[in-house]
Scaffold this motif. Structure first.
Motif, mmCIF file in Angstrom:
data_model
loop_
_atom_site.group_PDB
_atom_site.id
_atom_site.type_symbol
_atom_site.label_atom_id
_atom_site.label_comp_id
_atom_site.label_asym_id
_atom_site.label_seq_id
_atom_site.Cartn_x
_atom_site.Cartn_y
_atom_site.Cartn_z
ATOM 1 N N THR A 106 0.852 -1.240 0.136
ATOM 2 C CA THR A 106 -0.100 -0.003 -0.068
ATOM 3 C C THR A 106 0.910 1.412 -0.327
ATOM 4 O OG1 THR A 106 -0.208 -0.147 2.440
ATOM 5 C CG2 THR A 106 -2.077 -1.165 1.027
ATOM 6 N N ALA A 107 2.110 1.178 0.266
ATOM 7 C CA ALA A 107 3.180 2.305 0.354
ATOM 8 C C ALA A 107 3.590 2.804 -1.149
ATOM 9 C CB ALA A 107 4.253 2.039 1.236
ATOM 10 N N LEU A 108 3.254 1.722 -2.055
ATOM 11 C CA LEU A 108 3.671 2.113 -3.454
ATOM 12 C C LEU A 108 3.368 3.569 -4.141
ATOM 13 C CD1 LEU A 108 5.561 1.254 -5.787
ATOM 14 C CD2 LEU A 108 3.532 -0.066 -6.784
ATOM 15 N N PRO A 109 2.005 3.652 -4.169
ATOM 16 C CA PRO A 109 1.434 4.728 -4.611
ATOM 17 C C PRO A 109 2.004 6.220 -4.030
ATOM 18 C CG PRO A 109 -0.444 3.285 -4.332
ATOM 19 C CD PRO A 109 0.819 2.714 -3.639
ATOM 20 N N GLY A 110 2.121 6.088 -2.917
ATOM 21 C CA GLY A 110 2.711 7.100 -1.962
ATOM 22 C C GLY A 110 3.939 7.494 -2.396
ATOM 23 N N VAL A 111 5.019 6.381 -2.472
ATOM 24 C CA VAL A 111 6.311 6.500 -2.904
ATOM 25 C C VAL A 111 6.390 7.037 -4.314
ATOM 26 C CG1 VAL A 111 8.292 5.204 -3.649
ATOM 27 C CG2 VAL A 111 7.278 4.672 -1.428
ATOM 28 N N VAL A 112 5.517 6.788 -5.137
ATOM 29 C CA VAL A 112 5.733 7.162 -6.728
ATOM 30 C C VAL A 112 5.155 8.837 -6.594
ATOM 31 C CG1 VAL A 112 4.579 7.088 -8.971
ATOM 32 C CG2 VAL A 112 5.125 5.106 -7.769
ATOM 33 N N ILE A 113 3.950 8.827 -5.901
ATOM 34 C CA ILE A 113 3.627 10.271 -6.139
ATOM 35 C C ILE A 113 4.406 11.464 -5.056
ATOM 36 C CG2 ILE A 113 1.822 12.041 -4.798
ATOM 37 C CD1 ILE A 113 -0.028 9.309 -5.566
ATOM 38 N N ARG A 114 4.929 11.152 -4.173
ATOM 39 C CA ARG A 114 5.940 11.786 -3.480
ATOM 40 C C ARG A 114 7.203 12.054 -4.192
ATOM 41 N NH1 ARG A 114 5.915 8.760 0.980
ATOM 42 N NH2 ARG A 114 7.827 7.524 0.325
ATOM 43 N N SER A 115 7.755 11.122 -4.868
ATOM 44 C CA SER A 115 9.052 11.277 -5.657
ATOM 45 C C SER A 115 8.608 12.327 -6.874
ATOM 46 C CB SER A 115 9.551 10.047 -6.287
ATOM 47 O OG SER A 115 9.811 9.194 -5.247
ATOM 48 N N ARG A 116 7.458 12.001 -7.601
ATOM 49 C CA ARG A 116 7.286 12.814 -8.613
ATOM 50 C C ARG A 116 6.784 14.419 -8.269
ATOM 51 N NH1 ARG A 116 5.559 12.968 -13.947
ATOM 52 N NH2 ARG A 116 5.084 15.262 -14.424
ATOM 53 N N TYR A 117 6.103 14.577 -7.098
ATOM 54 C CA TYR A 117 5.929 15.764 -6.415
ATOM 55 C C TYR A 117 7.035 16.477 -5.947
ATOM 56 C CZ TYR A 117 4.530 19.394 -3.162
ATOM 57 O OH TYR A 117 4.369 20.654 -2.578
ATOM 58 N N ALA A 118 7.970 15.686 -5.536
ATOM 59 C CA ALA A 118 9.340 16.455 -5.168
ATOM 60 C C ALA A 118 10.073 17.066 -6.260
ATOM 61 C CB ALA A 118 9.996 15.514 -4.258
ATOM 62 N N GLU A 119 10.137 16.221 -7.405
ATOM 63 C CA GLU A 119 10.918 16.518 -8.408
ATOM 64 C C GLU A 119 10.239 17.825 -9.362
ATOM 65 O OE1 GLU A 119 11.980 13.129 -10.798
ATOM 66 O OE2 GLU A 119 12.738 12.076 -9.251
ATOM 67 N N ASP A 120 8.863 17.710 -9.306
ATOM 68 C CA ASP A 120 8.213 18.662 -9.816
ATOM 69 C C ASP A 120 8.498 20.125 -9.049
ATOM 70 O OD1 ASP A 120 7.014 16.859 -11.909
ATOM 71 O OD2 ASP A 120 5.229 17.109 -11.251
ATOM 72 N N ALA A 121 8.144 20.008 -7.762
ATOM 73 C CA ALA A 121 8.445 21.178 -6.886
ATOM 74 C C ALA A 121 9.982 21.635 -7.064
ATOM 75 C CB ALA A 121 8.521 20.748 -5.419
ATOM 76 N N LEU A 122 11.108 20.776 -7.100
ATOM 77 C CA LEU A 122 12.267 21.282 -7.434
ATOM 78 C C LEU A 122 12.313 21.847 -8.936
ATOM 79 C CD1 LEU A 122 15.198 21.412 -6.954
ATOM 80 C CD2 LEU A 122 15.953 19.174 -7.961
ATOM 81 N N ARG A 123 11.880 21.448 -9.808
ATOM 82 C CA ARG A 123 11.737 22.092 -11.151
ATOM 83 C C ARG A 123 11.181 23.468 -11.169
ATOM 84 N NH1 ARG A 123 8.990 19.097 -13.197
ATOM 85 N NH2 ARG A 123 9.221 17.696 -14.476
#
Length: 125
Positions: free
Chosen positions: A78-95
């Motif tokens: 159940t942690a998989l979606p959170g890992v994916v979304i958190r990774s994408r969010y952090a990279e988008d925020a950095l951009r």
């Protein structure tokens, strides 16, 4: 956790990012490094822990599956979606931050984050 070794959470997160890249038909990012950062010996230990928690019948079914036992376990986690979304969010925020002129960032508690490997020439304005 042993001080000189990555935590189980860091290892699993790295593998989850790689699994997302391989199995999702429309991945939110590509992480070919996730698998490479986790040594085979550690994957075997993780697989043994997963198998040890299963009853005899579940273990037999898991060993007959088309994916590895560890892949199936992590894909169902159940942690998989959170890992994916958190990774994408952090990279988008950095951009977005780099567009606003931020020129430095710090990864805190990043574990086996592969961003620097996947995006070594990350654009800055």
């Amino acid at each position: 956790m042993m001080e000189s070794l990555p935590s189980r959470t860091a290892l699993a997160t790295s593998l989850m990012r790689a699994l997302h890249s391989r199995f999702d038909p429309s991945p939110l990012f590509d992480d070919p490094w996730g698998d490479r950062l986790v040594p085979e010996a550690e994957r075997e230990r993780m697989t043994e822990r997963v198998l040890a928690r299963m009853d005899k019948d579940a273990r037999a079914r898991a060993l007959q599956g088309t994916n590895t036992v560890l892949d199936d376990f992590l894909l169902a986690n159940t942690a998989l979606p959170g890992v994916v979304i958190r990774s994408r969010y952090a990279e988008d925020a950095l951009r977005e931050a780099t567009i606003r002129g931020i020129s430095q960032y710090v990864l805190i508690g990043a574990g086996l984050d592969s961003f620097a490997l996947r995006r070594p020439l990350f654009p800055t304005p």
